[in-house]
Design a protein around this motif. Structure first.
Motif, PDB file in Angstrom:
ATOM      1  N   GLU A  32       0.830  -1.199   0.000  1.00  0.00           N
ATOM      2  CA  GLU A  32       0.000   0.000   0.000  1.00  0.00           C
ATOM      3  C   GLU A  32       0.868   1.254   0.000  1.00  0.00           C
ATOM      4  OE1 GLU A  32      -3.365   0.189  -0.410  1.00  0.00           O
ATOM      5  OE2 GLU A  32      -3.176  -1.967  -0.749  1.00  0.00           O
ATOM      6  N   ILE A  33       1.975   1.230   0.735  1.00  0.00           N
ATOM      7  CA  ILE A  33       2.885   2.381   0.744  1.00  0.00           C
ATOM      8  C   ILE A  33       3.562   2.506  -0.617  1.00  0.00           C
ATOM      9  CG2 ILE A  33       5.011   3.315   1.742  1.00  0.00           C
ATOM     10  CD1 ILE A  33       4.004   2.235   4.458  1.00  0.00           C
ATOM     11  N   HIS A  34       3.944   1.383  -1.197  1.00  0.00           N
ATOM     12  CA  HIS A  34       4.540   1.405  -2.542  1.00  0.00           C
ATOM     13  C   HIS A  34       3.552   2.015  -3.545  1.00  0.00           C
ATOM     14  CE1 HIS A  34       6.963   0.200  -5.944  1.00  0.00           C
ATOM     15  NE2 HIS A  34       5.911  -0.408  -6.456  1.00  0.00           N
ATOM     16  N   LEU A  35       2.272   1.686  -3.421  1.00  0.00           N
ATOM     17  CA  LEU A  35       1.251   2.243  -4.310  1.00  0.00           C
ATOM     18  C   LEU A  35       1.077   3.751  -4.080  1.00  0.00           C
ATOM     19  CD1 LEU A  35      -1.423  -0.608  -4.220  1.00  0.00           C
ATOM     20  CD2 LEU A  35       0.164  -0.042  -6.089  1.00  0.00           C
ATOM     21  N   PHE A  36       1.230   4.201  -2.834  1.00  0.00           N
ATOM     22  CA  PHE A  36       1.189   5.628  -2.529  1.00  0.00           C
ATOM     23  C   PHE A  36       2.313   6.349  -3.276  1.00  0.00           C
ATOM     24  CE2 PHE A  36       2.204   8.885   1.054  1.00  0.00           C
ATOM     25  CZ  PHE A  36       1.559   9.910   0.387  1.00  0.00           C
ATOM     26  N   TRP A  37       3.530   5.803  -3.232  1.00  0.00           N
ATOM     27  CA  TRP A  37       4.654   6.385  -3.969  1.00  0.00           C
ATOM     28  C   TRP A  37       4.352   6.417  -5.472  1.00  0.00           C
ATOM     29  CZ3 TRP A  37       9.071   8.826  -2.501  1.00  0.00           C
ATOM     30  CH2 TRP A  37       9.451   8.733  -1.159  1.00  0.00           C
ATOM     31  N   LYS A  38       3.834   5.332  -5.993  1.00  0.00           N
ATOM     32  CA  LYS A  38       3.539   5.248  -7.434  1.00  0.00           C
ATOM     33  C   LYS A  38       2.538   6.331  -7.835  1.00  0.00           C
ATOM     34  CE  LYS A  38       1.999   2.069 -10.964  1.00  0.00           C
ATOM     35  NZ  LYS A  38       1.387   0.831 -11.317  1.00  0.00           N
ATOM     36  N   GLU A  39       1.457   6.443  -7.080  1.00  0.00           N
ATOM     37  CA  GLU A  39       0.436   7.464  -7.358  1.00  0.00           C
ATOM     38  C   GLU A  39       1.026   8.868  -7.241  1.00  0.00           C
ATOM     39  OE1 GLU A  39      -3.498   9.311  -5.214  1.00  0.00           O
ATOM     40  OE2 GLU A  39      -3.067   7.197  -4.874  1.00  0.00           O
ATOM     41  N   PHE A  40       1.880   9.080  -6.243  1.00  0.00           N
ATOM     42  CA  PHE A  40       2.529  10.369  -6.012  1.00  0.00           C
ATOM     43  C   PHE A  40       3.262  10.829  -7.277  1.00  0.00           C
ATOM     44  CE2 PHE A  40       6.218  12.841  -4.628  1.00  0.00           C
ATOM     45  CZ  PHE A  40       5.649  13.766  -3.772  1.00  0.00           C
ATOM     46  N   PHE A  41       4.032   9.926  -7.875  1.00  0.00           N
ATOM     47  CA  PHE A  41       4.779  10.278  -9.082  1.00  0.00           C
ATOM     48  C   PHE A  41       3.883  10.371 -10.309  1.00  0.00           C
ATOM     49  CE2 PHE A  41       8.349   8.744  -6.458  1.00  0.00           C
ATOM     50  CZ  PHE A  41       9.150   9.880  -6.532  1.00  0.00           C
ATOM     51  N   GLU A  42       2.915   9.469 -10.412  1.00  0.00           N
ATOM     52  CA  GLU A  42       2.003   9.495 -11.564  1.00  0.00           C
ATOM     53  C   GLU A  42       1.199  10.793 -11.639  1.00  0.00           C
ATOM     54  OE1 GLU A  42      -0.313   5.921 -11.163  1.00  0.00           O
ATOM     55  OE2 GLU A  42       1.215   4.683 -12.157  1.00  0.00           O
ATOM     56  N   LYS A  43       0.831  11.343 -10.475  1.00  0.00           N
ATOM     57  CA  LYS A  43       0.041  12.576 -10.443  1.00  0.00           C
ATOM     58  C   LYS A  43       0.906  13.838 -10.485  1.00  0.00           C
ATOM     59  CE  LYS A  43      -4.155  10.751  -8.504  1.00  0.00           C
ATOM     60  NZ  LYS A  43      -5.213  10.928  -7.517  1.00  0.00           N
ATOM     61  N   GLY A  44       2.229  13.664 -10.583  1.00  0.00           N
ATOM     62  CA  GLY A  44       3.132  14.802 -10.735  1.00  0.00           C
ATOM     63  C   GLY A  44       3.423  15.582  -9.477  1.00  0.00           C
ATOM     64  N   ASP A  69       5.716  15.131  -7.535  1.00  0.00           N
ATOM     65  CA  ASP A  69       7.169  15.263  -7.387  1.00  0.00           C
ATOM     66  C   ASP A  69       7.668  16.602  -7.933  1.00  0.00           C
ATOM     67  OD1 ASP A  69       6.382  14.036  -9.870  1.00  0.00           O
ATOM     68  OD2 ASP A  69       8.490  13.606 -10.273  1.00  0.00           O
ATOM     69  N   ALA A  70       6.818  17.363  -8.611  1.00  0.00           N
ATOM     70  CA  ALA A  70       7.178  18.721  -9.027  1.00  0.00           C
ATOM     71  C   ALA A  70       7.231  19.650  -7.809  1.00  0.00           C
ATOM     72  CB  ALA A  70       6.180  19.248 -10.056  1.00  0.00           C
ATOM     73  N   VAL A  71       6.530  19.282  -6.728  1.00  0.00           N
ATOM     74  CA  VAL A  71       6.521  20.067  -5.488  1.00  0.00           C
ATOM     75  C   VAL A  71       7.505  19.474  -4.486  1.00  0.00           C
ATOM     76  CG1 VAL A  71       5.093  20.861  -3.555  1.00  0.00           C
ATOM     77  CG2 VAL A  71       4.101  20.684  -5.850  1.00  0.00           C
ATOM     78  N   VAL A  72       7.419  18.187  -4.273  1.00  0.00           N
ATOM     79  CA  VAL A  72       8.289  17.449  -3.356  1.00  0.00           C
ATOM     80  C   VAL A  72       8.865  16.279  -4.146  1.00  0.00           C
ATOM     81  CG1 VAL A  72       8.278  15.914  -1.335  1.00  0.00           C
ATOM     82  CG2 VAL A  72       7.061  18.085  -1.246  1.00  0.00           C
ATOM     83  N   CYS A  73      10.193  16.247  -4.306  1.00  0.00           N
ATOM     84  CA  CYS A  73      10.763  15.184  -5.151  1.00  0.00           C
ATOM     85  C   CYS A  73      10.811  13.833  -4.444  1.00  0.00           C
ATOM     86  CB  CYS A  73      12.127  15.578  -5.700  1.00  0.00           C
ATOM     87  SG  CYS A  73      13.436  15.689  -4.486  1.00  0.00           S
TER      88      CYS A  73
END
Length: 147
Positions: A16-28, A30-34
């Motif tokens: 579930e945490i891995h999926l949180f990371w995946k969604e974080f990057f997919e939704k962009g 990482d432009a705010v927090v890398c």
């Protein structure tokens, strides 16, 4: 740190945490927090918060969906992980609890556990990450009191 945080059930799989990371990057986001840090907050009532974070620049506005978190000073046990994520990180957590903790002179202090990630190439065989765990010296038992 500046962070995006989600709440997880302690019984949920680590995926579930891995999926949180995946969604974080997919939704962009990482432009705010890398995503230099993954921060696990102390569990309460069977649930815990997990944050994806970067150092916070004081005075910078906090964007919607993010929060500023202050992590208190502590003594930290730091563990280096070399290898692809998330497997290498999972193995190190297991070693911390099954090997290091039972034999060390320290005990974990409830609070924040921090995972440091060195960059985006998380599948590299030489990928560097770290686990930082707040600790305090283990109280020594008075052996003479039981004799």
């Amino acid at each position: 740190v500046l962070a995006m945080t989600r709440v997880f059930d302690e019984n949920e799989p680590k995926d579930e945490i891995h999926l949180f990371w995946k969604e974080f990057f997919e939704k962009g986001y990482d432009a705010v927090v890398c995503g230099w840090f993954g921060i696990c907050h102390e569990a309460l009532g069977g649930r815990f918060k997990y944050s994806i974070a970067d150092p916070y620049q004081e005075g910078t506005p906090v964007p919607d969906g993010f929060e500023k978190i202050s992590i208190p000073e502590a003594t930290w046990a730091m563990f280096t992980c070399i290898g692809p994520m998330p497997e290498t990180m999972h193995k190190m957590w297991q070693q911390i609890y099954t090997q290091w903790l039972p034999s060390s002179d320290y005990e974990i202090v409830p609070g924040y556990d921090v995972e440091y990630y060195s960059g985006p190439n998380t599948q590299d065989e030489d990928y560097l990450s770290e686990i930082w765990v707040p600790v305090k010296p283990r109280e020594k038992k008075d052996e003479t009191a039981t004799k």
